[in-house]
Design an enzyme around this catalytic site. Structure first.
Site: not given
Length: 310
Positions: A105, A158, A166, A169, A250, A293
């Site tokens: 991706r 998102h 990580c 940590c 959406t 759009c």
């Protein structure tokens, strides 16, 4: 999402106002919301007066740039759908496979560019800022195409494909490396006949903080995970002050984002939906503009004749 419990309760009590004994004004408002308007001139009049515009965007905007949505028929990477890979459990069981998916991706996105819808939004924000007006983009997309287009006031609910976190940590870092690690070079092909690379964990992306070397994961919100409370707080503040809301590309079915625009509409603020087809929320909005759009949004956000630009 405990942060939105009160908002959800408020939304439920407001969106059904037509079911209660109420003032004629409220009844008229609810009836109007059941028949969204597609008159661009009417929308442009509302747009010309708006001071704080919130634009909520989804996968439909990016799809026009050729970005795979991984939804519906054909929405597979190899033999898996996104919801089978984008989970904490999938990463725990097979981090190599999940990283192959995200590496693919990332590489795809490095070759994609903003389309006219992204550009129209960014140019609108820049132009209106000079007039003392504001535009905020609240996006469900993780591809950073809004950033590429020049949008500055952006809330990515998102996360981003180009940030890592990580697992040891917790450090979050921007990462545009291609490939993100040597072991993933040439990996991630979506062909269903491709075998897993089965990369050892120690060869997958590792944290570069001093003395850590923990396994990195994409800094995105996976299925089953909560959204960042600080981002949701920022979203709620913007929705509380906006006097015009646009819903662009959406499906209005993924929560909590699906409740954002109905929440705004329920308090009487005009909402305009720009989408290929009606959604479950369409009848709650004042405007609906069907079609791509990239075709419908540029004229909607173009400079209005009443705008004064110094």
């Amino acid at each position: 999402m405990c942060l939105f419990h009160s908002t959800a309760r408020r939304l439920v009590s407001q969106v059904h106002c037509g079911l209660k004994a109420s003032s004629s004004k409220k009844q008229k408002f609810c009836l109007e919301m059941a028949r969204p308007c597609s008159n661009m001139a009417d929308f442009r009049e509302v747009f010309a007066k708006a001071k704080h515009i919130a634009i909520i965007t989804g996968a439909g905007v990016s799809a026009e740039s050729g970005v795979p949505t991984f939804r519906g028929a054909g929405g597979f990477w190899r033999k898996w759908q996104a919801q089978e890979l984008a989970t904490p459990g999938a990463f725990a069981r097979n981090p190599s496979r999940v990283w192959e998916f995200y590496h693919y991706r990332r590489e795809v996105m490095l070759s994609k560019h903003p389309n006219p819808a992204h550009i129209a939004i960014a140019e609108c924000e820049k132009r209106l800022s000079k007039q003392g007006r504001s535009v905020v983009v609240i996006t469900q997309n993780i591809d950073e195409l809004h950033t590429k287009a020049g949008t500055k006031h952006l809330l990515e609910i998102h996360g981003s494909l180009f940030k890592t976190r990580c697992t040891s940590c917790g450090n979050v870092a921007v990462n545009y490396k291609s490939p993100i690690c040597p072991a993933l070079a040439g990996k991630g092909a979506p062909d269903p006949n491709t075998e897993d690379a089965a990369i050892p964990v120690e060869d997958l992306p590792q944290c570069e903080e001093d003395g850590c070397n923990g396994l990195l994961r994409p800094h995105v919100v996976w299925f089953g995970e909560a959204l960042d409370p600080s981002v949701l707080t920022a979203v709620e503040k913007e929705l509380d002050i906006c006097d015009l809301c646009l819903v662009v590309g959406t499906s209005s079915v993924v929560y909590p984002a699906a409740m954002f625009a109905p929440q705004v509409s329920a308090r009487g603020v005009p909402v305009a939906e720009f989408n290929m087809e009606p959604t479950p929320a369409t009848n709650r909005f004042r405007f609906h503009f069907p079609g791509p759009c990239g075709t419908t949004l540029p004229p909607a956000l173009a400079r209005h004749e009443t705008e004064i630009i110094s």
